[in-house]
Motif scaffolding. Structure first.
Motif, PDB file in Angstrom:
ATOM      1  N   ASP A   1       0.741  -1.253   0.047  1.00 41.11           N
ATOM      2  CA  ASP A   1      -0.021   0.009  -0.035  1.00 41.11           C
ATOM      3  C   ASP A   1       0.926   1.166  -0.029  1.00 41.11           C
ATOM      4  OD1 ASP A   1       1.095  -0.626   2.327  1.00 41.11           O
ATOM      5  OD2 ASP A   1      -0.614   0.099   3.670  1.00 41.11           O
TER       6      ASP A   1
ATOM      7  N   PRO B   1      -5.791  -2.442 -15.759  1.00 38.24           N
ATOM      8  CA  PRO B   1      -6.014  -2.778 -14.368  1.00 38.24           C
ATOM      9  C   PRO B   1      -6.971  -4.165 -14.265  1.00 38.24           C
ATOM     10  CG  PRO B   1      -5.787  -0.421 -14.408  1.00 38.24           C
ATOM     11  CD  PRO B   1      -5.741  -0.943 -15.842  1.00 38.24           C
ATOM     12  N   ARG B   2      -8.022  -3.900 -15.373  1.00 42.23           N
ATOM     13  CA  ARG B   2      -8.886  -5.024 -15.152  1.00 42.23           C
ATOM     14  C   ARG B   2      -8.600  -6.176 -15.546  1.00 42.23           C
ATOM     15  NH1 ARG B   2     -12.009  -7.433 -19.021  1.00 42.23           N
ATOM     16  NH2 ARG B   2     -10.933  -5.721 -20.452  1.00 42.23           N
TER      17      ARG B   2
ATOM     18  N   ARG C   1      -6.392  -7.767 -12.757  1.00 43.90           N
ATOM     19  CA  ARG C   1      -7.137  -8.118 -11.662  1.00 43.90           C
ATOM     20  C   ARG C   1      -7.800  -9.638 -12.169  1.00 43.90           C
ATOM     21  NH1 ARG C   1      -9.021  -2.812 -11.145  1.00 43.90           N
ATOM     22  NH2 ARG C   1     -10.719  -3.343 -12.302  1.00 43.90           N
TER      23      ARG C   1
ATOM     24  N   GLU D   1      -6.846 -13.212 -10.117  1.00 44.83           N
ATOM     25  CA  GLU D   1      -7.884 -14.068  -9.719  1.00 44.83           C
ATOM     26  C   GLU D   1      -7.868 -15.319 -10.094  1.00 44.83           C
ATOM     27  OE1 GLU D   1     -12.933 -14.228  -9.630  1.00 44.83           O
ATOM     28  OE2 GLU D   1     -11.921 -12.358 -10.448  1.00 44.83           O
TER      29      GLU D   1
ATOM     30  N   THR E   1      -1.788  -8.700  -5.648  1.00 46.25           N
ATOM     31  CA  THR E   1      -3.283  -8.479  -5.526  1.00 46.25           C
ATOM     32  C   THR E   1      -3.393  -7.448  -4.500  1.00 46.25           C
ATOM     33  OG1 THR E   1      -3.650 -10.802  -5.991  1.00 46.25           O
ATOM     34  CG2 THR E   1      -5.312  -9.777  -4.971  1.00 46.25           C
ATOM     35  N   ALA E   2      -2.827  -7.353  -3.524  1.00 49.04           N
ATOM     36  CA  ALA E   2      -2.829  -6.165  -2.586  1.00 49.04           C
ATOM     37  C   ALA E   2      -2.390  -4.819  -3.075  1.00 49.04           C
ATOM     38  CB  ALA E   2      -2.142  -6.511  -1.200  1.00 49.04           C
TER      39      ALA E   2
ATOM     40  N   SER F   1      -2.404  -3.883  -6.521  1.00 54.29           N
ATOM     41  CA  SER F   1      -3.258  -3.690  -7.575  1.00 54.29           C
ATOM     42  C   SER F   1      -4.717  -3.219  -6.905  1.00 54.29           C
ATOM     43  CB  SER F   1      -3.210  -4.499  -8.403  1.00 54.29           C
ATOM     44  OG  SER F   1      -3.954  -5.891  -7.811  1.00 54.29           O
ATOM     45  N   SER F   2      -4.871  -3.555  -5.724  1.00 55.03           N
ATOM     46  CA  SER F   2      -6.318  -3.217  -5.385  1.00 55.03           C
ATOM     47  C   SER F   2      -6.508  -1.794  -4.620  1.00 55.03           C
ATOM     48  CB  SER F   2      -6.714  -4.548  -4.130  1.00 55.03           C
ATOM     49  OG  SER F   2      -6.737  -5.446  -5.023  1.00 55.03           O
ATOM     50  N   ARG F   3      -5.429  -1.280  -4.227  1.00 50.34           N
ATOM     51  CA  ARG F   3      -5.375   0.030  -3.381  1.00 50.34           C
ATOM     52  C   ARG F   3      -6.055   1.177  -4.709  1.00 50.34           C
ATOM     53  NH1 ARG F   3      -0.938   3.537  -4.205  1.00 50.34           N
ATOM     54  NH2 ARG F   3      -1.058   4.454  -2.152  1.00 50.34           N
TER      55      ARG F   3
END
Length: 281
Positions: free
Chosen positions: A218, A233-234, A237, A241, A275-276, A278-280
Protein backbone atom coordinates in the motif's frame (compact mmCIF):
# COMPACT_ATOMS: atom_id res chain seq x y z
CA UNK A 1 33.10 -91.62 -2.31
CA UNK A 2 29.74 -93.02 -1.29
CA UNK A 3 27.20 -91.19 0.85
CA UNK A 4 24.09 -92.25 2.70
CA UNK A 5 20.95 -90.11 2.68
CA UNK A 6 21.86 -88.85 6.14
CA UNK A 7 25.36 -87.82 5.00
CA UNK A 8 23.91 -85.98 1.99
CA UNK A 9 21.54 -84.14 4.29
CA UNK A 10 24.38 -83.05 6.61
CA UNK A 11 26.58 -81.89 3.74
CA UNK A 12 23.83 -79.87 2.00
CA UNK A 13 21.93 -78.58 5.03
CA UNK A 14 18.73 -80.29 3.90
CA UNK A 15 16.57 -82.56 5.96
CA UNK A 16 16.69 -86.32 5.40
CA UNK A 17 13.04 -86.10 4.38
CA UNK A 18 13.88 -83.50 1.68
CA UNK A 19 16.78 -85.58 0.31
CA UNK A 20 14.58 -88.66 0.15
CA UNK A 21 11.85 -86.60 -1.58
CA UNK A 22 14.24 -85.44 -4.32
CA UNK A 23 15.66 -88.93 -4.69
CA UNK A 24 12.23 -90.55 -4.96
CA UNK A 25 11.34 -88.15 -7.79
CA UNK A 26 14.47 -88.98 -9.70
CA UNK A 27 16.11 -85.57 -9.29
CA UNK A 28 19.00 -87.08 -7.34
CA UNK A 29 19.15 -90.78 -8.26
CA UNK A 30 21.33 -93.09 -6.16
CA UNK A 31 24.45 -94.51 -7.71
CA UNK A 32 23.83 -97.87 -6.04
CA UNK A 33 22.87 -99.64 -2.81
CA UNK A 34 24.77 -101.25 0.02
CA UNK A 35 24.40 -104.87 1.10
CA UNK A 36 21.46 -103.90 3.30
CA UNK A 37 19.69 -102.41 0.30
CA UNK A 38 20.12 -98.81 1.44
CA UNK A 39 20.66 -96.16 -1.19
CA UNK A 40 24.13 -94.76 -1.69
CA UNK A 41 25.13 -91.59 -3.58
CA UNK A 42 28.34 -90.46 -5.21
CA UNK A 43 30.00 -87.03 -5.58
CA UNK A 44 27.99 -86.32 -8.71
CA UNK A 45 24.78 -86.85 -6.75
CA UNK A 46 26.07 -84.53 -4.02
CA UNK A 47 26.77 -81.79 -6.56
CA UNK A 48 23.40 -82.38 -8.24
CA UNK A 49 21.62 -82.13 -4.91
CA UNK A 50 23.37 -78.81 -4.22
CA UNK A 51 22.13 -77.52 -7.57
CA UNK A 52 18.60 -78.73 -6.85
CA UNK A 53 18.59 -76.98 -3.49
CA UNK A 54 19.85 -73.71 -4.99
CA UNK A 55 17.30 -73.72 -7.79
CA UNK A 56 14.44 -74.54 -5.42
CA UNK A 57 15.44 -71.65 -3.16
CA UNK A 58 15.33 -69.41 -6.24
CA UNK A 59 11.73 -70.49 -6.82
CA UNK A 60 12.07 -72.84 -9.80
CA UNK A 61 9.63 -75.72 -10.12
CA UNK A 62 10.74 -79.37 -10.03
CA UNK A 63 10.10 -79.99 -13.74
CA UNK A 64 12.33 -77.08 -14.72
CA UNK A 65 15.01 -78.13 -12.24
CA UNK A 66 15.03 -81.65 -13.73
CA UNK A 67 15.53 -80.23 -17.25
CA UNK A 68 18.43 -78.07 -16.03
CA UNK A 69 20.04 -80.91 -14.05
CA UNK A 70 19.71 -83.23 -17.04
CA UNK A 71 21.32 -80.65 -19.34
CA UNK A 72 18.24 -80.18 -21.51
CA UNK A 73 18.23 -76.40 -20.99
CA UNK A 74 20.81 -73.86 -19.89
CA UNK A 75 20.35 -72.46 -16.42
CA UNK A 76 21.18 -68.98 -17.77
CA UNK A 77 18.24 -69.09 -20.19
CA UNK A 78 15.86 -70.18 -17.44
CA UNK A 79 17.24 -67.52 -15.12
CA UNK A 80 16.67 -64.80 -17.72
CA UNK A 81 13.03 -65.79 -18.12
CA UNK A 82 12.53 -65.90 -14.38
CA UNK A 83 14.09 -62.43 -14.02
CA UNK A 84 11.47 -61.04 -16.42
CA UNK A 85 8.67 -62.75 -14.53
CA UNK A 86 9.97 -61.55 -11.18
CA UNK A 87 10.32 -57.99 -12.44
CA UNK A 88 6.69 -58.01 -13.56
CA UNK A 89 5.65 -59.45 -10.20
CA UNK A 90 7.69 -56.87 -8.31
CA UNK A 91 6.11 -54.03 -10.33
CA UNK A 92 2.67 -55.40 -9.50
CA UNK A 93 3.51 -55.69 -5.81
CA UNK A 94 4.87 -52.15 -5.74
CA UNK A 95 1.73 -50.91 -7.45
CA UNK A 96 -0.43 -52.68 -4.89
CA UNK A 97 1.69 -51.24 -2.10
CA UNK A 98 1.35 -47.74 -3.53
CA UNK A 99 -2.43 -48.09 -3.92
CA UNK A 100 -2.84 -49.35 -0.36
CA UNK A 101 -0.56 -46.58 0.93
CA UNK A 102 -2.68 -43.98 -0.87
CA UNK A 103 -5.90 -45.47 0.50
CA UNK A 104 -4.53 -45.62 4.05
CA UNK A 105 -3.08 -42.10 4.01
CA UNK A 106 -6.35 -40.65 2.72
CA UNK A 107 -8.58 -42.50 5.16
CA UNK A 108 -10.61 -43.45 2.10
CA UNK A 109 -14.24 -44.48 2.14
CA UNK A 110 -15.39 -47.51 0.14
CA UNK A 111 -16.23 -45.32 -2.86
CA UNK A 112 -12.93 -43.44 -2.63
CA UNK A 113 -11.10 -46.76 -2.41
CA UNK A 114 -12.74 -47.86 -5.65
CA UNK A 115 -11.83 -44.58 -7.36
CA UNK A 116 -8.21 -44.65 -6.14
CA UNK A 117 -7.81 -48.23 -7.36
CA UNK A 118 -9.40 -47.36 -10.70
CA UNK A 119 -7.17 -44.33 -11.29
CA UNK A 120 -4.04 -46.20 -10.22
CA UNK A 121 -4.63 -49.08 -12.63
CA UNK A 122 -5.33 -47.00 -15.73
CA UNK A 123 -3.19 -48.04 -18.67
CA UNK A 124 -0.77 -45.55 -20.21
CA UNK A 125 -3.22 -44.97 -23.07
CA UNK A 126 -6.08 -44.40 -20.63
CA UNK A 127 -4.00 -41.96 -18.58
CA UNK A 128 -3.06 -40.12 -21.76
CA UNK A 129 -6.70 -39.90 -22.82
CA UNK A 130 -7.70 -38.52 -19.40
CA UNK A 131 -4.98 -35.85 -19.48
CA UNK A 132 -5.53 -34.96 -23.15
CA UNK A 133 -9.25 -34.48 -22.50
CA UNK A 134 -8.47 -32.22 -19.54
CA UNK A 135 -5.93 -30.10 -21.43
CA UNK A 136 -8.11 -29.86 -24.51
CA UNK A 137 -10.94 -28.39 -22.48
CA UNK A 138 -8.68 -26.24 -20.32
CA UNK A 139 -6.49 -24.80 -23.08
CA UNK A 140 -8.78 -25.11 -26.07
CA UNK A 141 -7.73 -25.83 -29.64
CA UNK A 142 -4.79 -23.42 -29.72
CA UNK A 143 -1.71 -24.64 -31.62
CA UNK A 144 0.23 -21.76 -30.06
CA UNK A 145 -0.25 -23.32 -26.62
CA UNK A 146 1.08 -26.76 -27.59
CA UNK A 147 4.23 -26.08 -25.60
CA UNK A 148 2.19 -25.13 -22.55
CA UNK A 149 0.21 -28.36 -22.88
CA UNK A 150 3.42 -30.39 -22.93
CA UNK A 151 4.70 -28.75 -19.76
CA UNK A 152 1.39 -29.54 -18.03
CA UNK A 153 1.38 -33.22 -19.05
CA UNK A 154 2.11 -35.81 -16.33
CA UNK A 155 4.23 -38.80 -17.35
CA UNK A 156 3.82 -41.51 -14.72
CA UNK A 157 6.82 -43.91 -14.82
CA UNK A 158 6.26 -47.59 -15.54
CA UNK A 159 7.41 -48.40 -12.01
CA UNK A 160 6.23 -45.41 -9.94
CA UNK A 161 7.12 -44.85 -6.32
CA UNK A 162 4.27 -44.71 -3.79
CA UNK A 163 4.71 -40.91 -3.71
CA UNK A 164 4.45 -40.64 -7.50
CA UNK A 165 1.37 -42.85 -7.65
CA UNK A 166 -0.31 -40.92 -4.84
CA UNK A 167 0.47 -37.66 -6.65
CA UNK A 168 -0.92 -39.08 -9.89
CA UNK A 169 -4.17 -40.07 -8.18
CA UNK A 170 -4.55 -36.60 -6.66
CA UNK A 171 -3.68 -34.95 -9.99
CA UNK A 172 -6.16 -37.14 -11.88
CA UNK A 173 -8.87 -36.20 -9.40
CA UNK A 174 -7.97 -32.54 -9.89
CA UNK A 175 -8.34 -32.81 -13.66
CA UNK A 176 -11.99 -33.75 -13.09
CA UNK A 177 -12.63 -30.51 -11.21
CA UNK A 178 -14.88 -28.48 -13.52
CA UNK A 179 -14.07 -25.19 -11.78
CA UNK A 180 -10.35 -25.82 -12.12
CA UNK A 181 -10.74 -26.50 -15.83
CA UNK A 182 -12.61 -23.19 -16.15
CA UNK A 183 -9.81 -21.35 -14.33
CA UNK A 184 -7.17 -22.69 -16.69
CA UNK A 185 -9.43 -21.83 -19.63
CA UNK A 186 -9.62 -18.23 -18.40
CA UNK A 187 -5.83 -18.09 -18.19
CA UNK A 188 -5.57 -19.49 -21.70
CA UNK A 189 -8.13 -16.99 -23.00
CA UNK A 190 -6.07 -14.13 -21.58
CA UNK A 191 -3.14 -15.30 -23.67
CA UNK A 192 -5.19 -14.56 -26.80
CA UNK A 193 -5.03 -11.82 -27.81
CA UNK A 194 -4.23 -9.87 -24.61
CA UNK A 195 -1.43 -11.03 -22.31
CA UNK A 196 0.85 -12.60 -24.90
CA UNK A 197 3.83 -12.85 -22.55
CA UNK A 198 5.14 -14.85 -19.65
CA UNK A 199 3.43 -12.62 -17.16
CA UNK A 200 4.22 -14.87 -14.21
CA UNK A 201 7.96 -14.52 -14.89
CA UNK A 202 7.62 -10.74 -15.31
CA UNK A 203 5.64 -10.43 -12.08
CA UNK A 204 8.16 -12.53 -10.16
CA UNK A 205 11.04 -10.43 -11.49
CA UNK A 206 9.29 -7.16 -10.64
CA UNK A 207 7.83 -8.07 -7.26
CA UNK A 208 10.55 -10.27 -5.70
CA UNK A 209 12.90 -7.32 -4.95
CA UNK A 210 9.99 -5.50 -3.29
CA UNK A 211 9.20 -8.50 -1.12
CA UNK A 212 12.85 -8.92 -0.16
CA UNK A 213 13.11 -5.21 0.65
CA UNK A 214 9.96 -5.35 2.79
CA UNK A 215 8.06 -2.83 0.66
CA UNK A 216 4.41 -2.81 1.71
CA UNK A 217 1.80 -3.21 -1.06
CA UNK A 218 0.00 0.00 0.00
CA UNK A 219 2.93 2.33 -0.68
CA UNK A 220 3.79 4.60 -3.63
CA UNK A 221 6.73 2.31 -4.39
CA UNK A 222 4.33 -0.60 -4.80
CA UNK A 223 2.05 1.44 -7.03
CA UNK A 224 5.02 2.26 -9.22
CA UNK A 225 5.83 -1.45 -9.59
CA UNK A 226 2.24 -2.21 -10.62
CA UNK A 227 2.27 0.62 -13.16
CA UNK A 228 5.57 -0.67 -14.51
CA UNK A 229 3.92 -3.87 -15.62
CA UNK A 230 2.02 -1.85 -18.22
CA UNK A 231 -1.23 -3.79 -17.92
CA UNK A 232 -4.81 -2.69 -17.98
CA UNK A 233 -6.00 -2.80 -14.31
CA UNK A 234 -9.05 -4.91 -15.20
CA UNK A 235 -6.97 -7.45 -17.14
CA UNK A 236 -4.47 -7.63 -14.29
CA UNK A 237 -7.21 -8.27 -11.71
CA UNK A 238 -8.76 -11.01 -13.85
CA UNK A 239 -5.38 -12.64 -14.37
CA UNK A 240 -4.57 -12.50 -10.66
CA UNK A 241 -7.92 -13.99 -9.70
CA UNK A 242 -7.31 -16.98 -11.96
CA UNK A 243 -3.59 -17.53 -11.52
CA UNK A 244 -3.71 -17.21 -7.73
CA UNK A 245 -6.24 -20.01 -7.30
CA UNK A 246 -4.54 -22.59 -5.00
CA UNK A 247 -5.56 -25.44 -7.30
CA UNK A 248 -3.22 -24.18 -10.00
CA UNK A 249 -0.22 -24.33 -7.68
CA UNK A 250 -1.34 -27.70 -6.33
CA UNK A 251 -1.50 -29.09 -9.87
CA UNK A 252 2.04 -27.91 -10.59
CA UNK A 253 3.32 -29.42 -7.35
CA UNK A 254 1.70 -32.78 -8.07
CA UNK A 255 2.96 -32.65 -11.65
CA UNK A 256 6.53 -32.20 -10.40
CA UNK A 257 6.23 -35.26 -8.14
CA UNK A 258 4.76 -37.46 -10.90
CA UNK A 259 7.40 -36.40 -13.44
CA UNK A 260 10.29 -36.50 -10.98
CA UNK A 261 10.99 -32.78 -11.30
CA UNK A 262 12.22 -30.41 -8.63
CA UNK A 263 9.41 -28.88 -6.59
CA UNK A 264 8.31 -25.58 -8.18
CA UNK A 265 8.83 -22.38 -6.27
CA UNK A 266 5.58 -21.05 -4.84
CA UNK A 267 4.26 -17.96 -6.60
CA UNK A 268 1.61 -17.35 -3.94
CA UNK A 269 3.52 -14.74 -1.85
CA UNK A 270 4.28 -12.75 -5.01
CA UNK A 271 0.70 -12.93 -6.25
CA UNK A 272 -0.76 -12.06 -2.86
CA UNK A 273 1.46 -8.97 -2.70
CA UNK A 274 0.55 -7.92 -6.24
CA UNK A 275 -3.15 -8.49 -5.57
CA UNK A 276 -2.97 -6.20 -2.55
CA UNK A 277 -0.88 -3.61 -4.40
CA UNK A 278 -3.17 -3.51 -7.42
CA UNK A 279 -6.32 -3.26 -5.27
CA UNK A 280 -5.46 0.03 -3.58
CA UNK A 281 -7.48 3.01 -4.79
Amino acid sequence: MRYSIGELARRTGLTIKAVRFYSDRGLVPPSGRNTAGQRRYDDAALARLGLVRTLRELGLDLATIRRIADGEVAVADIAARHVEALEAEIRLLRLRQAVLTAIASRGSTNEETRLVHELALLSEAERRHLVDDFLAEALGDRPGLAGVARTLTPELPEDPSPEQLDAWIALAELTRDVEFRAILRRLADQLEPGLRRDLAAEVRKAVTPALEAGIAPDTPEAASIVDGLGLDPRELREWLEAVNDPRRERYLGLLAVVNGWAAPESLAPTLDWLTAASSRP
